[in-house]
Design an enzyme around this catalytic site. Structure first.
Site, PDB file in Angstrom:
ATOM      1  CB  THR A 125      -0.906   0.045   1.316  1.00 36.29           C
ATOM      2  OG1 THR A 125      -1.590   1.379   1.476  1.00 36.29           O
ATOM      3  CG2 THR A 125      -0.102  -0.306   2.634  1.00 36.29           C
ATOM      4  CG  ASP A 126      -0.934   4.906  -1.080  1.00 38.09           C
ATOM      5  OD1 ASP A 126      -1.388   4.222   0.017  1.00 38.09           O
ATOM      6  OD2 ASP A 126      -1.820   5.763  -1.527  1.00 38.09           O
ATOM      7  CD  GLU A 127      -3.020   3.559   4.832  1.00 37.64           C
ATOM      8  OE1 GLU A 127      -2.879   3.402   6.109  1.00 37.64           O
ATOM      9  OE2 GLU A 127      -4.264   3.528   4.365  1.00 37.64           O
ATOM     10  CE1 TYR A 153      -3.347  -2.398   5.960  1.00 36.91           C
ATOM     11  CE2 TYR A 153      -3.151  -0.103   5.585  1.00 36.91           C
ATOM     12  CZ  TYR A 153      -3.148  -1.489   5.038  1.00 36.91           C
ATOM     13  OH  TYR A 153      -3.354  -1.849   3.609  1.00 36.91           O
ATOM     14  CE  LYS A 157      -0.140  -4.379   3.230  1.00 32.53           C
ATOM     15  NZ  LYS A 157      -0.866  -5.662   2.611  1.00 32.53           N
TER      16      LYS A 157
HETATM   17  P1  NAD Z   1      -9.852  -6.796   2.828  1.00 36.38           P
HETATM   18  O1  NAD Z   1      -9.996  -6.568   4.432  1.00 36.38           O
HETATM   19  O2  NAD Z   1     -11.218  -6.644   2.381  1.00 36.38           O
HETATM   20  O3  NAD Z   1      -9.603  -8.435   2.638  1.00 36.38           O
HETATM   21  C1  NAD Z   1      -8.380  -9.148   3.435  1.00 36.38           C
HETATM   22  C2  NAD Z   1      -8.880 -10.579   3.230  1.00 36.38           C
HETATM   23  O4  NAD Z   1      -7.727 -11.293   3.800  1.00 36.38           O
HETATM   24  C3  NAD Z   1     -10.157 -11.219   3.964  1.00 36.38           C
HETATM   25  O5  NAD Z   1     -10.900 -11.887   3.027  1.00 36.38           O
HETATM   26  C4  NAD Z   1      -9.521 -11.990   4.916  1.00 36.38           C
HETATM   27  O6  NAD Z   1     -10.598 -12.981   5.315  1.00 36.38           O
HETATM   28  C5  NAD Z   1      -8.336 -12.517   4.613  1.00 36.38           C
HETATM   29  N1  NAD Z   1      -7.545 -12.730   5.584  1.00 36.38           N
HETATM   30  C6  NAD Z   1      -7.081 -11.914   6.756  1.00 36.38           C
HETATM   31  N2  NAD Z   1      -6.327 -12.509   7.531  1.00 36.38           N
HETATM   32  C7  NAD Z   1      -5.884 -13.691   7.052  1.00 36.38           C
HETATM   33  C8  NAD Z   1      -5.180 -14.780   7.453  1.00 36.38           C
HETATM   34  N3  NAD Z   1      -4.363 -14.760   8.410  1.00 36.38           N
HETATM   35  N4  NAD Z   1      -5.115 -15.801   6.498  1.00 36.38           N
HETATM   36  C9  NAD Z   1      -5.848 -15.789   5.362  1.00 36.38           C
HETATM   37  N5  NAD Z   1      -6.594 -14.971   5.010  1.00 36.38           N
HETATM   38  C10 NAD Z   1      -6.628 -13.876   5.883  1.00 36.38           C
HETATM   39  O7  NAD Z   1      -8.766  -6.300   2.473  1.00 36.38           O
HETATM   40  P2  NAD Z   1      -8.359  -5.456   1.012  1.00 36.38           P
HETATM   41  O8  NAD Z   1      -8.914  -4.135   0.902  1.00 36.38           O
HETATM   42  O9  NAD Z   1      -9.120  -6.356  -0.025  1.00 36.38           O
HETATM   43  O10 NAD Z   1      -6.804  -5.381   0.559  1.00 36.38           O
HETATM   44  C11 NAD Z   1      -6.146  -6.787   0.050  1.00 36.38           C
HETATM   45  C12 NAD Z   1      -4.929  -6.140   0.170  1.00 36.38           C
HETATM   46  O11 NAD Z   1      -4.491  -5.159  -0.432  1.00 36.38           O
HETATM   47  C13 NAD Z   1      -4.497  -5.836   1.707  1.00 36.38           C
HETATM   48  O12 NAD Z   1      -3.106  -6.615   1.864  1.00 36.38           O
HETATM   49  C14 NAD Z   1      -4.057  -4.539   1.831  1.00 36.38           C
HETATM   50  O13 NAD Z   1      -3.214  -3.987   2.576  1.00 36.38           O
HETATM   51  C15 NAD Z   1      -3.769  -4.080   0.423  1.00 36.38           C
HETATM   52  N6  NAD Z   1      -4.231  -2.707  -0.112  1.00 36.38           N
HETATM   53  C16 NAD Z   1      -5.549  -2.193   0.108  1.00 36.38           C
HETATM   54  C17 NAD Z   1      -6.137  -1.190  -0.477  1.00 36.38           C
HETATM   55  C18 NAD Z   1      -7.584  -0.402  -0.278  1.00 36.38           C
HETATM   56  O14 NAD Z   1      -7.799   0.402  -0.827  1.00 36.38           O
HETATM   57  N7  NAD Z   1      -8.293  -1.416   0.328  1.00 36.38           N
HETATM   58  C19 NAD Z   1      -5.030  -0.292  -1.111  1.00 36.38           C
HETATM   59  C20 NAD Z   1      -3.651  -0.721  -1.251  1.00 36.38           C
HETATM   60  C21 NAD Z   1      -3.334  -1.879  -0.686  1.00 36.38           C
HETATM   61  O1  TDX Z   2     -15.870   6.985   8.858  1.00 35.84           O
HETATM   62  C1  TDX Z   2     -15.091   7.260   8.330  1.00 35.84           C
HETATM   63  N1  TDX Z   2     -14.863   8.677   8.125  1.00 35.84           N
HETATM   64  C2  TDX Z   2     -13.609   9.228   7.487  1.00 35.84           C
HETATM   65  O2  TDX Z   2     -13.686  10.418   7.392  1.00 35.84           O
HETATM   66  C3  TDX Z   2     -13.865   6.486   7.734  1.00 35.84           C
HETATM   67  C4  TDX Z   2     -13.954   4.838   7.725  1.00 35.84           C
HETATM   68  C5  TDX Z   2     -12.891   7.166   7.102  1.00 35.84           C
HETATM   69  N2  TDX Z   2     -12.690   8.236   6.864  1.00 35.84           N
HETATM   70  C6  TDX Z   2     -11.526   9.073   6.263  1.00 35.84           C
HETATM   71  C7  TDX Z   2     -10.220   8.571   6.760  1.00 35.84           C
HETATM   72  C8  TDX Z   2      -9.431   8.447   5.559  1.00 35.84           C
HETATM   73  O3  TDX Z   2      -8.857   9.968   5.450  1.00 35.84           O
HETATM   74  O4  TDX Z   2     -11.738   8.594   4.878  1.00 35.84           O
HETATM   75  C9  TDX Z   2     -10.559   8.360   4.380  1.00 35.84           C
HETATM   76  C10 TDX Z   2     -10.321   6.782   3.916  1.00 35.84           C
HETATM   77  O5  TDX Z   2     -10.520   5.876   5.141  1.00 35.84           O
HETATM   78  P1  TDX Z   2     -10.353   4.507   4.761  1.00 35.84           P
HETATM   79  O6  TDX Z   2     -11.629   3.912   4.051  1.00 35.84           O
HETATM   80  O7  TDX Z   2     -10.441   3.648   6.345  1.00 35.84           O
HETATM   81  O8  TDX Z   2      -9.265   4.223   4.309  1.00 35.84           O
HETATM   82  P2  TDX Z   2      -7.577   4.620   4.417  1.00 35.84           P
HETATM   83  O9  TDX Z   2      -7.327   4.864   5.895  1.00 35.84           O
HETATM   84  O10 TDX Z   2      -7.165   5.571   3.611  1.00 35.84           O
HETATM   85  O11 TDX Z   2      -6.923   3.268   4.116  1.00 35.84           O
HETATM   86  C11 TDX Z   2      -7.277   2.506   2.766  1.00 35.84           C
HETATM   87  O12 TDX Z   2      -6.211   2.692   1.679  1.00 35.84           O
HETATM   88  C12 TDX Z   2      -5.215   2.042   1.807  1.00 35.84           C
HETATM   89  C13 TDX Z   2      -7.393   1.065   3.033  1.00 35.84           C
HETATM   90  O13 TDX Z   2      -8.346   0.864   4.110  1.00 35.84           O
HETATM   91  C14 TDX Z   2      -5.989   0.337   3.143  1.00 35.84           C
HETATM   92  O14 TDX Z   2      -5.988  -1.003   3.507  1.00 35.84           O
HETATM   93  C15 TDX Z   2      -5.221   0.826   2.150  1.00 35.84           C
HETATM   94  O15 TDX Z   2      -3.795   0.250   2.451  1.00 35.84           O
END
Ligand code: NAD
Ligand code: TDX
Length: 339
Positions: A125-127, A153, A157
Site C-alpha cells: 500500500t502507499d500508506e 496497520y 505493511k
Molecule cells: P480486505 O480486508 O477486504 O480483505 C482481506 C482478506 O484477507 C479477507 O478476505 C480476510 O478473510 C483475509 N485474511 C485476513 N487474515 C488472514 C489470514 N491470517 N489468513 C488468510 N486470510 C486472511 O482487504 P482489501 O481491501 O481487499 O486489501 C487486500 C490487500 O491489499 C491488503 O494486503 C491491503 O493491505 C492491500 N491494499 C488495500 C488497499 C485498499 O484500498 N483497500 C489499497 C492498497 C493496498
Molecule cells: O467513517 C469514516 N470517516 C472518514 O472520514 C472512515 C471509515 C474514514 N474516513 C476517512 C479516513 C481517511 O482519510 O476517509 C479516508 C479513507 O478512510 P478508509 O476508507 O479507512 O481508508 P484509508 O485509511 O485511507 O486506508 C485504505 O487505503 C489504503 C485501506 O483501508 C487500506 O487497506 C489501504 O492500504
C-alpha cells in the site's frame, strides 16, 4: 500455470480472482482465505464454481498448514492479498495486524523458498510511505520515497515489505511488490469510507466525516489495480517495487458529497466527528515506473468509477445487507459445514 491467491475472499482479492479467470482462463487458481470478518464467499459468486478455481479456507500464518498446502499443490506464483486492512481497527487492536500482515507474509515466503515458487508477489500500500503535506501538491510518492509509516496497520505493511526485500536479497527469492493507493468498487467492505457512506446514506443515517474532511486520498477503481498486479506478476521484473495510483486525488468531504449527489441525498446527512488518531493528511502516487516499464494506465475516471460503484451497491443490496446483519458469516458453515 497454477496461481495461489491469498486473501481472495476480501475486497480486492475477490475482484482479482474475477479478473484473472476472465483474462487468463487457461490458468488454474487456488484461493486461500481465513474468512475473517472481512472475508466473504459471496464475493466469489462468479468464480467459486468454475472448474479451474478452488477455494481453501486457512490461515497464512499457520506454518504447518501453509507448508502442507504448498507440498500438495506446488503453486507457480503466489499473490498475497491476505491482511488485516482497516486502519481504525489497527488503532484499537494492533496485535492481529502484526500476526497476519508480518508473520503471515513470512510464513508464505518460507514456503515459497522451500517449494521453489517462481514468484512471490506482495500486495502492499502507499500508506507505507507515510503522508504528504496538504500545501505541497507538487510532491508524490515514488518507489524511492523512504518508508515512514503512521498507523499500526501501515507499520505492519511496511514491515512486511522490508521482509520481502530482505528475502529477495538474502535468499534470492523472486519477489515483486506493488504499492497501491486507495481502491474502491464492488465488494468493498462497508467499514471503509466509500461503501460506509453509500450504505449509510441509503438508510438516511448520519455520515461520519473525520476532522474537517480535508484529508486527501488518491482513488483507484479496483479493476485498474487488478490489471496492474496482473501485469507485474506476468511481465514485471523480479526484485522490483511498482507504485500503482490513479492521479485521482480527492478530499474526503468531496468524495462524500459526490456520493450524496449520485444518490440524490441531502448534504445535511454529513456529520463531522472526532478525527482518527495519527490521521495521514495526503496520499499521492507517482505511477510513472509501471507506466514506463509495463505500459499500465488506469482506465476508469473517478466520476465514472463512483457512478459504477454506487450503482453496484444499489443493485447488490443483498450482499451488503447480509454483512450489516452479520448473516454472511454463517454462509461458510451452511455451505461447507457438512462436507
Ligand atoms: P480486505 O480486508 O477486504 O480483505 C482481506 C482478506 O484477507 C479477507 O478476505 C480476510 O478473510 C483475509 N485474511 C485476513 N487474515 C488472514 C489470514 N491470517 N489468513 C488468510 N486470510 C486472511 O482487504 P482489501 O481491501 O481487499 O486489501 C487486500 C490487500 O491489499 C491488503 O494486503 C491491503 O493491505 C492491500 N491494499 C488495500 C488497499 C485498499 O484500498 N483497500 C489499497 C492498497 C493496498
Ligand atoms: O467513517 C469514516 N470517516 C472518514 O472520514 C472512515 C471509515 C474514514 N474516513 C476517512 C479516513 C481517511 O482519510 O476517509 C479516508 C479513507 O478512510 P478508509 O476508507 O479507512 O481508508 P484509508 O485509511 O485511507 O486506508 C485504505 O487505503 C489504503 C485501506 O483501508 C487500506 O487497506 C489501504 O492500504
Amino acid at each position: 500455470m497454477k496461481i495461489l491467491i491469498t486473501g481472495g475472499a476480501g475486497f480486492i482479492g475477490a475482484n482479482f480472482c474475477e479478473y484473472e479467470l476472465k483474462h487468463h482462463p487457461e490458468d488454474t487458481y487456488l484461493c486461500l482465505d481465513a474468512l475473517t470478518y472481512a472475508g466473504n464467499l459471496a464475493s466469489l459468486e462468479h468464480v467459486l464454481h468454475q472448474p479451474n478455481f478452488t477455494f481453501i479456507r486457512g490461515d497464512i500464518a499457520d506454518r504447518d498448514f501453509v507448508n502442507a498446502l504448498f507440498e500438495r499443490e506446488k503453486p507457480d506464483i503466489v499473490v498475497n492479498f491476505a491482511a488485516e486492512s482497516h486502519v481504525d481497527r489497527s488503532v484499537t487492536d494492533p496485535e492481529v495486524f502484526l500476526r497476519t500482515n508480518i508473520m503471515g507474509t513470512q510464513a508464505l515466503m518460507d514456503a515459497c523458498r522451500k517449494h521453489g515458487v517462481g514468484r512471490f508477489h506482495q500486495v502492499s500500500t502507499d500508506e507505507v510511505y507515510g503522508d504528504l503535506p496538504l500545501d505541497r501538491p507538487d510532491l508524490f510518492f515514488t518507489e524511492e520515497t523512504p518508508l515512514h509509516a503512521s498507523s499500526p496497520y501501515s507499520a505492519s505493511k511496511a514491515s512486511a515489505d522490508l521482509l520481502v526485500q530482505a528475502y529477495a536479497r538474502t535468499f534470492k527469492l523472486p519477489v515483486s511488490i506493488t504499492r497501491c493507493s486507495n481502491n474502491y468498487g464492488p465488494y468493498h467492505f462497508p467499514e471503509k469510507l466509500i461503501p460506509l457512506m453509500i450504505t449509510r446514506a441509503l438508510a438516511d443515517q448520519g455520515l461520519p466525516v473525520y476532522g474537517k474532511g480535508e484529508n486527501v486520498r488518491d482513488w483507484l477503481y479496483v479493476e485498474d489495480h487488478c490489471s496492474a498486479i496482473d501485469l507485474v506478476i506476468r511481465k514485471g521484473r523480479a526484485g522490483e517495487v511498482y507504485n500503482v495510483g490513479g492521479h485521482n486525488e480527492r478530499r474526503n468531504i468531496d468524495v462524500v458529497k459526490a456520493i450524496l449527489r449520485e444518490l440524490g441525498k441531502p448534504e445535511t446527512l454529513i456529520t463531522y466527528v472526532t478525527d482518527r488518531p495519527g490521521h495521514d493528511m495526503r496520499y499521492a502516487i507517482d505511477p510513472s515506473k509501471i507506466h514506463r516499464e509495463l505500459g499500465w494506465l488506469p482506465t476508469t475516471t473517478f466520476d465514472e468509477g463512483i457512478r459504477r460503484t454506487v450503482q453496484w451497491y444499489l443493485d447488490n443490496r443483498g450482499w451488503w445487507e447480509a454483512i450489516l446483519a452479520g448473516e454472511y458469516q454463517n454462509y461458510y458453515a451452511a455451505m461447507y459445514g457438512q462436507r
